[in-house]
Design an enzyme around this catalytic site. Structure first.
Site, short mmCIF file in Angstrom:
data_model
loop_
_atom_site.label_atom_id
_atom_site.label_comp_id
_atom_site.label_asym_id
_atom_site.label_seq_id
_atom_site.Cartn_x
_atom_site.Cartn_y
_atom_site.Cartn_z
N GLY A 1 0.84 -1.21 0.00
CA GLY A 1 0.00 0.00 0.00
C GLY A 1 0.86 1.24 0.00
O GLY A 1 2.07 1.18 0.22
N ASP B 1 4.18 -4.96 -7.31
CA ASP B 1 3.57 -3.69 -6.92
C ASP B 1 4.16 -2.53 -7.72
O ASP B 1 3.61 -1.43 -7.71
CB ASP B 1 3.76 -3.43 -5.42
CG ASP B 1 5.20 -3.62 -4.98
OD1 ASP B 1 5.71 -4.74 -5.14
OD2 ASP B 1 5.81 -2.65 -4.50
P1 AMP Z 1 8.99 0.90 -3.16
O1 AMP Z 1 10.33 0.29 -2.88
O2 AMP Z 1 9.06 2.38 -3.41
O3 AMP Z 1 8.24 0.17 -4.21
O4 AMP Z 1 8.15 0.77 -1.82
C1 AMP Z 1 7.70 -0.46 -1.30
C2 AMP Z 1 6.76 -0.21 -0.18
O5 AMP Z 1 7.42 0.49 0.89
C3 AMP Z 1 5.54 0.63 -0.53
O6 AMP Z 1 4.48 0.15 0.25
C4 AMP Z 1 5.96 2.01 -0.10
O7 AMP Z 1 4.87 2.85 0.14
C5 AMP Z 1 6.72 1.70 1.19
N1 AMP Z 1 7.69 2.73 1.59
C6 AMP Z 1 8.84 3.06 0.98
N2 AMP Z 1 9.47 4.04 1.65
C7 AMP Z 1 8.70 4.35 2.72
C8 AMP Z 1 8.79 5.28 3.80
N3 AMP Z 1 9.83 6.11 3.93
N4 AMP Z 1 7.79 5.30 4.70
C9 AMP Z 1 6.74 4.48 4.60
N5 AMP Z 1 6.58 3.58 3.62
C10 AMP Z 1 7.55 3.51 2.69
MG MG Z 2 6.66 0.93 -5.19
#
Ligand code: AMP
Ligand code: MG
Length: 491
Positions: A94, A256
């Site tokens: 999410g 995702d």
């Molecule tokens: P991503 O690596 O950008 O695809 O992120 C994977 C998951 O981690 C997703 O659910 C993002 O919303 C969450 N996420 C990444 N960085 C953060 C953060 N600093 N705080 C909260 N959630 C994060």
């Molecule tokens: Mg992502």
């Protein structure tokens, strides 16, 4: 902290079709207020195409929208729920640090998601702080806009605004928020979430919504959900071929991070390949090379199979039949991908028509590039302008023999050499966002507050097929380094 304002006259024209979907698909919440927003960069061309007023967006009332301190009329911020396979393992995810403000309806009637990335914690933040830092948000801005310039479907970057607050990483870093614009943020992971935790009716609602939003010409088809699957497969085949053709490595092709619209999304550990090698990996966490350059088409097929699984209950009442339909659709991916790739490769070599030996001609070049550690982009550039580069590859007899074969191939088509060269100019970029150039721009921006390096870079990246004199410098390789380039996730 200021009170949240209602902002007008900036051209925002938001609808909220996603917010009208079942409540379990998202969580409504407002962005966390930030201390002191400062506009770092605004994408004027994109803003104008969205029907936004560039001048008004740069005023105080305009800028507050980009951090969530102000909400445009019609905004209904929400965090989207989704799941995903991360490096092959299924998890609930999410929007952990992003909020969808709504969907901008442009003067041409198009619909684009407007999302703030780095806008504070959400119920999906897990252990994270919900925040983003300036360097990685500018990095996403640069690379996504470079992808757009290269003609590759991608989410876009509208603005980066610093928050005036520090974000704790290994050290204290300036906090920032990126405004991301996307055809939608529907992901393979959105379907995985609904398939796992929703009802079949929820799934049908999501699939119908997706069809209406991205594939509105569905009306005449017999099996609309099979059509959805086939269309997504088709778009991904186009997308991944385009990545391969420019040497783009996404770095974290979790389900995702794969959109349903066929746009590239999530510019975390991505980077462009320099030396041609299918095993190239930049991401610090991709230890086994799951997301290596040469593995991207296989991973796309794997992700699409996960997508197909979510659709099974909608594909056919009989499960066996449903599985058969899904398998047939998935098995088309490889052929579709290959067809897009070889067409693109022919264009990179100035070839207009098809001959069966073309594939071995292409593979011949690629394997020499790998053997002699040739730079992918610059090799095609040298061929385009018929320049012999001072590299290991160009001096070999092997290359000379290949060159003869290639010239003979060009002679066998009706189109004159001029047309071939034009095709090559339009298919081989003068520059890509080279890692050392990206770092140089980010360093000047983040450490010295000097945004001129980044702006010049963005300017040349916006038309990579122009082959203009000011682009020449940007094709220069970095000095050899003993330390391989590394990229990082979620920073
Ligand atoms: P991503 O690596 O950008 O695809 O992120 C994977 C998951 O981690 C997703 O659910 C993002 O919303 C969450 N996420 C990444 N960085 C953060 C953060 N600093 N705080 C909260 N959630 C994060
Ligand atoms: Mg992502």
């Amino acid at each position: 902290m200021t009170e949240r304002k209602v902002v007008i006259e900036t051209g925002w024209n938001l609808d909220n079709s996603y917010a009208r979907l079942p409540k379990t698909f998202f969580t409504r919440l407002n962005p966390t207020l930030v201390r002191s927003p400062k506009l770092i960069i605004l994408n004027h061309t994109l803003a104008t195409s969205l029907g936004l007023n560039v001048q008004a967006l740069q005023s105080n009332d305009g800028v507050v929208v980009f951090v969530g301190n102000g909400l445009p009329e019609g905004a209904l911020p929400l965090a989207q729920a989704y799941a995903g396979h991360q490096f092959g393992h299924f998890t609930m995810l999410g929007d952990g640090r992003a909020l969808l403000l709504g969907e901008q309806i442009t003067p041409f009637g198009e619909r684009f998601d407007i999302q703030l990335k780095g806008s504070g914690k959400t119920p999906y933040s897990r252990g994270g702080d919900g925040r983003a830092t300036l360097g990685p948000m500018l990095r996403e801005y640069i690379i996504s806009e470079a992808m757009h310039g290269l003609g590759i479907p991608t989410t876009r970057s509208l603005a980066v605004v610093t928050t005036g607050e520090s974000v704790i990483r290994e050290t204290d870093l300036p906090g920032a928020i990126l405004t991301r614009v996307a055809a939608s943020h529907l992901r393979v992971g959105t379907f995985q979430y609904v398939s796992k935790w929703g009802t079949v009716e929820d799934l049908r609602t999501l699939a119908d919504y997706t069809l209406q939003r991205h594939f509105p010409d569905v009306d005449d088809v017999e099996n609309r959900y099979l059509f959805l699957l086939q269309q997504v497969i088709k778009r991904q085949a186009v997308l991944i071929a385009k990545w391969q053709l420019v040497g783009f490595i996404h770095g974290v092709m979790n389900t995702d991070n794969m959109t349903i619209s066929g746009e590239t999304i999530d510019y975390g550990p991505c980077a462009f390949m320099d030396t041609y090698d299918p095993a190239t990996v930049f991401s610090s966490i991709d230890i086994h090379g799951r997301y290596a350059y040469g593995n991207q088409p296989n991973i796309a097929a794997w992700n699409l199979a996960r997508f197909a699984e979510t659709l099974l209950p909608l594909l056919h009442v009989n499960q066996e039949q449903a599985v058969k339909l899904a398998q047939d659709a998935i098995s088309d991916f490889t052929e579709l991908y290959h067809c897009n790739w070889i067409t693109g490769m022919r264009a990179k070599l100035g070839i207009f028509n098809e001959e069966v030996q073309d594939e071995s001609l292409i593979e011949g070049l690629l394997s020499m590039m790998q053997k002699y550690r040739a730079d992918y982009t610059n090799t095609f550039l040298a061929l385009t302008f018929d320049k012999s580069e001072d590299t290991a590859l160009f001096g070999t007899t092997e290359f000379a023999q290949w060159y003869e074969l290639w010239q003979a191939r060009l002679d066998r088509q009706h189109e004159p050499k001029d047309s071939s060269q034009q095709l090559m100019r339009n298919s081989n970029p003068a520059l890509i966002p080279r890692n050392h150039r990206v770092e140089e721009a980010l360093e000047a921006a983040v450490k010295q507050g000097d945004y001129s390096v980044m702006k010049r870079f963005l300017d040349v990246l916006s038309s990579p097929y122009a082959h203009s004199p000011e682009q020449v410098d940007y094709s220069t390789l970095p000095p050899p380094s003993t330390c391989p380039y590394r990229t990082f996730c979620g920073t």
